[in-house]
Scaffold this active site. Structure first.
Site, PDB file in Angstrom:
ATOM      1  N   VAL A 182       0.855  -1.188   0.000  1.00  0.00           N
ATOM      2  CA  VAL A 182       0.000   0.000   0.000  1.00  0.00           C
ATOM      3  C   VAL A 182       0.884   1.228   0.000  1.00  0.00           C
ATOM      4  O   VAL A 182       1.799   1.351   0.811  1.00  0.00           O
ATOM      5  CB  VAL A 182      -0.935   0.015   1.244  1.00  0.00           C
ATOM      6  CG1 VAL A 182      -1.706   1.333   1.316  1.00  0.00           C
ATOM      7  CG2 VAL A 182      -1.909  -1.156   1.198  1.00  0.00           C
ATOM      8  N   GLY A 237       4.677   4.033   2.770  1.00  0.00           N
ATOM      9  CA  GLY A 237       4.117   2.824   2.184  1.00  0.00           C
ATOM     10  C   GLY A 237       4.350   1.655   3.121  1.00  0.00           C
ATOM     11  O   GLY A 237       5.079   1.775   4.109  1.00  0.00           O
ATOM     12  N   LYS A 238       3.724   0.562   2.844  1.00  0.00           N
ATOM     13  CA  LYS A 238       3.962  -0.638   3.654  1.00  0.00           C
ATOM     14  C   LYS A 238       3.548  -1.851   2.846  1.00  0.00           C
ATOM     15  O   LYS A 238       2.662  -1.767   1.999  1.00  0.00           O
ATOM     16  CB  LYS A 238       3.135  -0.584   4.941  1.00  0.00           C
ATOM     17  CG  LYS A 238       3.614  -1.531   6.013  1.00  0.00           C
ATOM     18  CD  LYS A 238       4.730  -0.897   6.799  1.00  0.00           C
ATOM     19  CE  LYS A 238       5.186  -1.741   7.953  1.00  0.00           C
ATOM     20  NZ  LYS A 238       6.011  -0.952   8.879  1.00  0.00           N
ATOM     21  N   GLY A 239       4.193  -2.962   3.125  1.00  0.00           N
ATOM     22  CA  GLY A 239       3.819  -4.190   2.450  1.00  0.00           C
ATOM     23  C   GLY A 239       3.703  -5.332   3.432  1.00  0.00           C
ATOM     24  O   GLY A 239       4.101  -5.208   4.597  1.00  0.00           O
TER      25      GLY A 239
END
Ligand code: GLU
Length: 425
Positions: A70, A115-117
């Site tokens: 995201v 962001g992050k995953g």
């Protein structure tokens, strides 16, 4: 006939990290008097990508994993944030964590968005070969999302420098050129930065030290309990202990260990390196993780999971100072209770920003092709953390609000001002 889609139900679960994030965002937005269009633009992520990752497991069967990335915001620069491997990963969690990264980068003043995953998997149950294939599949699926000038992953829960090495290698292969700056938190030989492994814990220590000075607490007369003994918890404990503070309790998934006379953290770290966890650790009496949070200590460092301090246990917390090593350890419903009880909370987006700050230094070094000494990395990171703390403290004073609300005010204002200058809507 027009098809009617059902609106997703509003989130009403207070333990949902996205809801906790949004409540804090709303409060700061109100104080800032944010206009509606900026509010609407900042509250939703720019991009959310979900991929299915088929991986051949060691037994020859193919298992399909869900992967997420995201991008909450890229207003201040390329988006930045870790990738988490855990069974608890889901879209709401990744969305909240991505937004937290936006606020975190903005609060410490580094030129990144957030962001992050994540991949829903249990890394402890997987072999190195399986983890490598899964990681390479993730990079392949996200090759158009990530990139050194676009979106830069890093380690988070369940991932480590080895995971970053695979990511860097796969991305470099796919793009046909060496691309060390596509991820941070790499092993040193692959272009990692000195000081990165200890950076988050070091920032927690600098935050604790700055807060202790404001609260006029004498480190050598103070006690501290640390929840979580992974990278962040163990290093925070070690460095806070070096400030003269007595660490009386530590914990991991095997339970919590308490000794009112103090624990030897270097010894505990050696124990965990040898035994993989604190299981069987004899230097302290065993208590539960819940009991650890409620111990009669001066400082509490939650450095494990989200939602550890909730409306249910907040009123029983005795620490005067909470320094959030984890992301989202306090549910928004606990904020008021802690504030009413006069507890200073150094919020996650400030307290654990040392990691991403040194990630930024790593990225800068990769792009320069020139590497800094550990002393230089630490000195600059300490300065970033100290200045960010002082700035948030000043804003908290000015608005007579908590350090958490102040940190959101600082970061939302920065992203909002940048958006308005860029004029993208
Ligand atoms: N996963 C870490 C965090 O939540 C580090 C992120 C990074 O270095 O990009 O802050």
């Amino acid at each position: 006939m027009k098809l009617k889609f059902k609106e997703p139900a509003p989130i009403t679960d207070h333990s949902n990290p996205l809801e906790s994030m949004m409540e804090r965002f709303d409060e700061a937005a109100k104080i800032l008097g944010l206009d509606e269009s900026t509010y609407n633009a900042l509250k939703s992520p720019e991009k959310a990508v979900i991929v299915s990752l088929p991986v051949t497991m060691d037994n020859g069967k193919v298992q399909v994993f869900q992967g997420y990335r995201v991008i909450h915001s890229s207003k201040l620069g390329p988006s930045k944030g870790g990738v988490r491997y855990s069974m608890g990963v889901n879209l709401d969690e990744v969305k909240a964590l991505a937004a937290w990264m936006t606020w975190k980068c903005a609060v410490v003043g580094i030129p990144y968005g957030g962001g992050k995953g994540g991949i829903q998997c249990d890394p402890r149950e997987m072999s190195q070969g399986e983890l490598e294939r899964l990681t390479r599949a993730f990079v392949g699926a996200m090759r158009d999302v990530i990139g050194p000038e676009r979106d830069i992953p890093a380690p988070d829960m369940g991932t480590n420098p080895q995971t970053m090495a695979w990511m860097m290698d796969e991305y470099s292969k796919l793009s046909g050129q060496a691309s060390p700056a596509v991820v941070t938190g790499k092993p040193l030989v692959l272009g990692g930065s000195l000081g990165r492994v200890e950076a988050t814990g070091r920032g927690v220590m600098v935050s604790a030290r700055s807060a202790m000075a404001k609260l006029k607490m004498n480190p050598s007369e103070s006690t501290c309990a640390v929840q979580g003994f992974g990278n962040v918890g163990s290093i925070s404990a070690k460095l806070i202990e070096r400030q003269g503070v007595t660490i009386v309790a530590i914990s991991d998934i095997s339970g919590a260990y308490y000794n009112p006379d103090g624990l030897d953290i270097e010894e505990a770290i050696k124990y965990v390196t040898k035994h993989k966890s604190l299981e069987g650790y004899k230097a302290g009496k065993m208590i539960s993780n819940d009991e650890l949070l409620e111990l009669d200590v001066d400082i509490l460092v939650p450095a494990a999971l989200e939602n550890q301090i909730t409306e249910e246990n907040a009123s029983r917390i005795k620490a005067k100072l909470i320094v959030e090593g984890a992301n989202g350890p306090t549910a928004s419903t606990a904020d008021d209770i802690l504030e009413q009880n006069g507890i200073m909370v150094v919020p996650d987006i400030l307290a654990n920003a040392g990691g991403v700050s040194v990630s930024y230094f790593e990225w800068v070094q990769n792009r320069l092709g020139y590497f800094w000494t550990e002393e230089r990395v630490n000195r600059r990171a300490d300065r970033v953390m100290k200045q960010a703390f002082d700035n948030v403290y000043k804003v908290a004073r000015k608005h007579k609000c908590s350090m958490r609300t102040a940190a959101y005010i600082v970061s939302i204002k920065k992203v909002a001002d940048t958006s308005s200058l860029r004029g993208i809507f």
